[in-house]
Scaffold this motif. Structure first.
Motif, PDB file in Angstrom:
ATOM      1  N   VAL A  34       0.858  -1.189   0.000  1.00 52.05           N
ATOM      2  CA  VAL A  34       0.000   0.000   0.000  1.00 52.05           C
ATOM      3  C   VAL A  34       0.894   1.238   0.000  1.00 52.05           C
ATOM      4  O   VAL A  34       1.954   1.253   0.632  1.00 52.05           O
ATOM      5  N   GLN A  35       0.444   2.258  -0.712  1.00 49.09           N
ATOM      6  CA  GLN A  35       1.138   3.548  -0.728  1.00 49.09           C
ATOM      7  C   GLN A  35       0.406   4.503   0.214  1.00 49.09           C
ATOM      8  O   GLN A  35      -0.825   4.529   0.253  1.00 49.09           O
ATOM      9  N   PHE A  36       1.176   5.284   0.975  1.00 53.83           N
ATOM     10  CA  PHE A  36       0.599   6.221   1.940  1.00 53.83           C
ATOM     11  C   PHE A  36       1.125   7.629   1.692  1.00 53.83           C
ATOM     12  O   PHE A  36       2.287   7.806   1.303  1.00 53.83           O
TER      13      PHE A  36
ATOM     14  N   ALA B 247       4.942  13.744   2.718  1.00 56.05           N
ATOM     15  CA  ALA B 247       5.812  12.569   2.764  1.00 56.05           C
ATOM     16  C   ALA B 247       5.036  11.344   2.299  1.00 56.05           C
ATOM     17  O   ALA B 247       3.858  11.161   2.646  1.00 56.05           O
ATOM     18  N   ILE B 248       5.708  10.496   1.530  1.00 52.82           N
ATOM     19  CA  ILE B 248       5.109   9.292   0.964  1.00 52.82           C
ATOM     20  C   ILE B 248       5.814   8.076   1.556  1.00 52.82           C
ATOM     21  O   ILE B 248       7.039   8.069   1.684  1.00 52.82           O
ATOM     22  N   GLY B 249       5.033   7.074   1.907  1.00 53.28           N
ATOM     23  CA  GLY B 249       5.605   5.821   2.380  1.00 53.28           C
ATOM     24  C   GLY B 249       4.962   4.648   1.672  1.00 53.28           C
ATOM     25  O   GLY B 249       3.850   4.763   1.129  1.00 53.28           O
ATOM     26  N   MET B 250       5.664   3.533   1.671  1.00 50.59           N
ATOM     27  CA  MET B 250       5.118   2.297   1.129  1.00 50.59           C
ATOM     28  C   MET B 250       5.308   1.200   2.154  1.00 50.59           C
ATOM     29  O   MET B 250       6.306   1.175   2.879  1.00 50.59           O
ATOM     30  N   GLY B 251       4.335   0.307   2.246  1.00 50.03           N
ATOM     31  CA  GLY B 251       4.456  -0.767   3.214  1.00 50.03           C
ATOM     32  C   GLY B 251       3.366  -1.808   3.004  1.00 50.03           C
ATOM     33  O   GLY B 251       2.351  -1.552   2.348  1.00 50.03           O
TER      34      GLY B 251
ATOM     35  N   LYS C  56      -3.333   9.160   3.988  1.00 50.98           N
ATOM     36  CA  LYS C  56      -4.181   8.631   2.926  1.00 50.98           C
ATOM     37  C   LYS C  56      -3.530   7.350   2.403  1.00 50.98           C
ATOM     38  O   LYS C  56      -2.307   7.266   2.292  1.00 50.98           O
ATOM     39  N   ALA C  57      -4.345   6.365   2.061  1.00 52.82           N
ATOM     40  CA  ALA C  57      -3.816   5.088   1.567  1.00 52.82           C
ATOM     41  C   ALA C  57      -4.337   4.831   0.159  1.00 52.82           C
ATOM     42  O   ALA C  57      -5.450   5.220  -0.193  1.00 52.82           O
ATOM     43  N   SER C  58      -3.500   4.176  -0.644  1.00 56.39           N
ATOM     44  CA  SER C  58      -3.898   3.877  -2.017  1.00 56.39           C
ATOM     45  C   SER C  58      -3.215   2.596  -2.485  1.00 56.39           C
ATOM     46  O   SER C  58      -2.068   2.317  -2.121  1.00 56.39           O
ATOM     47  N   ILE C  59      -3.946   1.838  -3.288  1.00 54.58           N
ATOM     48  CA  ILE C  59      -3.364   0.655  -3.938  1.00 54.58           C
ATOM     49  C   ILE C  59      -2.723   1.055  -5.261  1.00 54.58           C
ATOM     50  O   ILE C  59      -1.673   0.549  -5.642  1.00 54.58           O
ATOM     51  N   THR C  60      -3.371   1.962  -5.966  1.00 54.67           N
ATOM     52  CA  THR C  60      -2.831   2.449  -7.240  1.00 54.67           C
ATOM     53  C   THR C  60      -1.924   3.652  -6.983  1.00 54.67           C
ATOM     54  O   THR C  60      -2.052   4.325  -5.950  1.00 54.67           O
ATOM     55  N   PRO C  61      -0.986   3.943  -7.887  1.00 54.84           N
ATOM     56  CA  PRO C  61      -0.075   5.073  -7.661  1.00 54.84           C
ATOM     57  C   PRO C  61      -0.834   6.386  -7.481  1.00 54.84           C
ATOM     58  O   PRO C  61      -1.784   6.684  -8.221  1.00 54.84           O
ATOM     59  N   MET C  62      -0.425   7.153  -6.507  1.00 52.53           N
ATOM     60  CA  MET C  62      -1.084   8.447  -6.266  1.00 52.53           C
ATOM     61  C   MET C  62      -0.740   9.464  -7.343  1.00 52.53           C
ATOM     62  O   MET C  62      -1.498  10.394  -7.576  1.00 52.53           O
TER      63      MET C  62
END
Length: 814
Positions: free
Chosen positions: A726-728, A765-769, A798-804
């Protein structure tokens, strides 16, 4: 003396705590023909004088898992073997004396919770309550781990050795390994010397547990084990009246640690400028030896310590100890199957954390040897991360002066090593320096990380907050997003695979389909039998019988080794050609205009669609362009033979003036890729991460011939995903993310970030996990409320499965 058998399944060289642990764990798995050879007496190198600190928390989840395993093992060893290990859970305290260090240890505390470690942030007054002898002046914060401990290093090793013997292993002292016999990439036997007697033991495998002799033993075995012995100092006080059991105390800002032991106080040091030892080789008769005192070197540490722990100023010094320990170029130990040989294993170079690491490292290596594959991701310590040049003795001597001290230095994000620099330079090195490049180092490569403005000092000013390059990277980032930027990608690995079976070979080891037209580029992964990701690469078909595999700089050797180990009977030649070409990436909405200005070739979608390569003229030279992107914009990677690289750079830089071309660095590449949700190998994707759960199923073609990992991919499709990448994006634009920050879903910790960076175009700031998702679809997953724990503060995300950014990937294909 003990009789040496004529044959063994495995010969372990070295009888310190690491070698004893490997023997113990192999016999625990049922291995019978295990022989450990120790040149002198068990523990006589480094183990006997180790401080015996046993901490749980390490820099990553798996390293923490191994450290926790060690302390659990030591707690039970005494009952199993009857050898007292002295293991006690006394707890540990780490105090900060600056605001920057306070943020570091609070981030570590947050990380600890995500890794399942009990930790508590405590105030200076609470420190004093637990450690009444401490002067808390200047203390800004502290963390307490109640399950950390200490033990008797030598007895832990002897207990492990006894456990190995009880299950049939042979531990033979005063027997030196003097040479080997080999066939191709395999050792077939080890020569030994026992007093005046000599002999040979045939074997199927060898493990180098040589400690500070590991480099020398590695040379004998034909493998590269970069490490260097350094002097390591501590003092032990006279008995102090009324001194009772205390937690282990670390004061990293003063380079010091303290341990109460039997009514005495031990003070140890990790000084900023270390003293490498035995540069011309360790003396043959070294056994339980200590080195000459150097009070002048230790005195600055002691002065601070007497102020911090006043009772040390009143107690006499019982022991001033100086003993050697081995350190590696990156402060991570060496574990695993050596790249140069197919049956030589390594467990060495433990950077003064050998006691707390030995149990877990021995367990992990034994399991790897048993199964033929890593039990989980061990990329941090995998010996395959070391580059061949890092075995150079001059390099090791220079780097070791720094690495000992880095254990207690501020571990700032993006911190660069200061020693042993400039070994590997790209063809554009001086061009970039002349234009303000601030260099970082990766796998020995000097790489432009960011560019200083006119009048700005071209150097890092480190912090846990916004560092001095933040605005520079923002400008580079937006140039690529809105105009055009250029950066140097020459350090990325380039491996040529050529031969009549090249297509079939790649279709065997890779998840993609490589039977494609000449000029086609395939983004792909090499999978292990569990469906985990061993390599994340692009594969370009350059002719009917040849391909170019492009890898991350840090994993070039590991990826090449993976290919060689799975070559089998395929008729292919695998060649590292990294140094043969310089690579410039030209990226951004105006990239096509710039390319058209310097080349007569056609860069239109019709002539050069996304995912294809073509040969071009550029300036007065020739090159090959790959239309791919790691930043998510229109652009080309330009591959130029090194003799013409300077000319092509100058041609692009001059023409670029008409387009506002901006030179960019590796930090920009990272901030752009994370906005696009592109995975970073070693962080977001590892051998432990299933390719489908990583969101990379589109790159796997299960309808082709059988390939490594295919069954695991099909099984996962049937079972469904257990976790999902997930991208945050933090809703507050101020906090920064790096990696390992805990992810909270509806208030509960469910995981941690595998990577983080600032999204300058997205404004936060963007995170992935990875987030557990068993039985859930994407909508269920995204319906929750998410927060990220940043140094103890929960920040909504905010969370996303697809690229923001550009979710449909339209910008790269215009």
């Amino acid at each position: 003396m003990a009789e040496v058998p004529s044959h063994a399944r495995v010969v372990i060289i070295g009888g310190g705590v690491i070698g004893c642990s490997v023997a113990y764990h192999l016999t625990k798995l049922g291995w019978k023909d295990v022989v450990l050879l120790e040149r002198k007496q068990l523990t006589s190198g480094t183990t006997w004088h180790a401080a015996g600190l046993i901490a749980q928390l390490r820099a990553t989840a798996n390293m923490t898992k191994l450290a926790k395993y060690s302390q659990e093992l030591y707690g039970n060893l005494e009952e199993e073997t009857g050898v007292a290990t002295g293991f006690k859970r006394v707890g540990s305290i780490t105090v900060a004396l600056t605001e920057e260090r306070r943020e570091e240890i609070y981030r570590q505390a947050a990380m600890a919770r995500a890794f399942g470690v009990d930790v508590e942030e405590i105030s200076p007054q609470e420190v004093l309550a637990k450690y009444p002898h401490l002067n808390i002046e200047g203390v800004t914060g502290a963390v307490y781990l109640d399950k950390d401990g200490q033990g008797d290093p030598a007895n832990i090793a002897l207990a492990l050795a006894k456990g190995a013997r009880q299950r049939g292993g042979k531990v033979i002292e005063r027997t030196k390994a003097t040479g080997v016999t080999r066939e191709g990439r395999r050792i077939t036997g080890v020569d030994w010397e026992q007093g005046s007697e000599t002999g040979h033991i045939a074997c199927e495998m060898v493990v180098n547990c040589g400690g500070m002799w590991g480099h020398e033993v590695g040379r004998m075995l034909g493998v590269n084990v970069p490490l260097q012995a350094c002097e390591h100092f501590y003092i032990v006080s006279e008995p102090i009246e009324g001194l009772s059991q205390l937690p282990v105390l670390r004061v990293p800002d003063e380079c010091a640690y303290y341990k109460e032991d039997a009514g005495k106080m031990m003070l140890g040091a990790f000084e900023p400028h270390a003293k490498p030892w035995a540069l011309n080789g360790i003396p043959e008769d070294f056994e339980f030896d200590q080195l000459p005192e150097d009070f002048d070197h230790f005195e600055p540490i002691l002065e601070n310590a007497v102020n911090r722990m006043p009772m040390l100023g009143e107690a006499g010094i019982h022991t001033f100890f100086n003993g050697p320990e081995s350190f590696t170029p990156d402060d991570a130990y060496h574990l695993g199957l050596a790249p140069e040989m197919d049956n030589v294993w390594v467990a060495a170079g433990f950077n003064s954390i050998g006691i707390q690491s030995a149990g877990g490292a021995g367990m992990a290596l034994a399991q790897w040897m048993e199964d033929g594959q890593k039990p989980f991701d061990l990329g941090d310590v995998d010996i395959a991360r070391m580059q061949p040049f890092q075995g150079n003795k001059t390099y090791l001597a220079e780097r070791s002066k720094e690495t000992l001290g880095l254990l207690y230095a501020d571990h700032f994000p993006y911190r660069q090593k200061a020693t042993a620099r400039g070994v590997r330079r790209t063809p554009f090195h001086q061009h970039l320096l002349d234009r303000g490049a601030v260099m970082g180092e990766l796998a020995g490569w000097e790489r432009a990380n960011w560019f200083a403005d006119d009048g700005q000092k071209p150097e890092y000013a480190y912090s846990w907050k916004r560092q001095n390059f933040f605005d520079n990277v923002a400008a580079e980032h937006m140039a690529v997003r809105e105009n055009v930027g250029m950066y140097d990608m020459s350090s990325f690995g380039k491996i040529r695979v050529e031969g009549r079976d090249a297509t079939a070979f790649l279709n065997h080891i890779g998840g993609g389909q490589y039977d494609v037209p000449v000029g086609k580029i395939v983004y792909t992964q090499f999978l292990n039998p569990r469906g985990g990701i061993e390599a994340d690469v692009t594969v370009t078909r350059v002719s009917e019988t040849a391909y170019l595999v492009v890898t991350p700089a840090a994993t070039r050797l590991a990826d090449e080794t993976w290919m060689r180990r799975h070559q089998g009977d395929f008729n292919v030649v695998i060649t590292d050609v990294t140094a043969g070409e310089g690579v410039l990436a030209v990226m951004g909405p105006r990239a096509r205009e710039l390319m058209q200005a310097v080349s007569p070739n056609d860069f239109s979608n019709a002539a050069n669609p996304f995912g294809t390569a073509q040969e071009i003229e550029i300036g007065m030279g020739l090159a090959r362009v790959h239309r791919v992107t790691y930043v998510g914009e229109l652009g080309w990677e330009i591959y130029i033979s090194t003799d013409q690289a300077g000319h092509v750079f100058e041609t692009l830089a001059e023409a670029g003036q008409d387009f506002g071309l901006k030179l960019c660095g590796m930090h920009m590449m990272d901030t752009c890729r994370i906005e696009k949700g592109f995975r970073h190998f070693g962080h977001d994707i590892t051998p432990e991460d299933h390719v489908l759960e990583a969101g990379l199923g589109f790159a796997v073609k299960t309808d082709k011939m059988d390939f490594i990992g295919r069954d695991a991919v099909l099984r996962k499709k049937d079972e469904g995903l257990s976790t999902r990448m997930v991208q945050f994006r933090l809703t507050d634009p101020e906090p920064l993310l790096y990696h390992n920050e805990p992810v909270l879903r509806d208030g509960e910790i469910v995981g941690y970030l595998s990577s983080g960076a600032y999204g300058h175009a997205l404004g936060g700031a963007i995170g992935m996990g990875y987030v557990p998702c068993k039985g859930e679809n994407a909508a269920d997953l995204l319906a929750s409320a998410y927060e990220i724990d940043v140094a103890g503060t929960r920040v909504p995300a905010k969370a996303s499965i697809t690229p923001m950014y550009d979710p449909k990937a339209e910008r790269a294909k215009v």
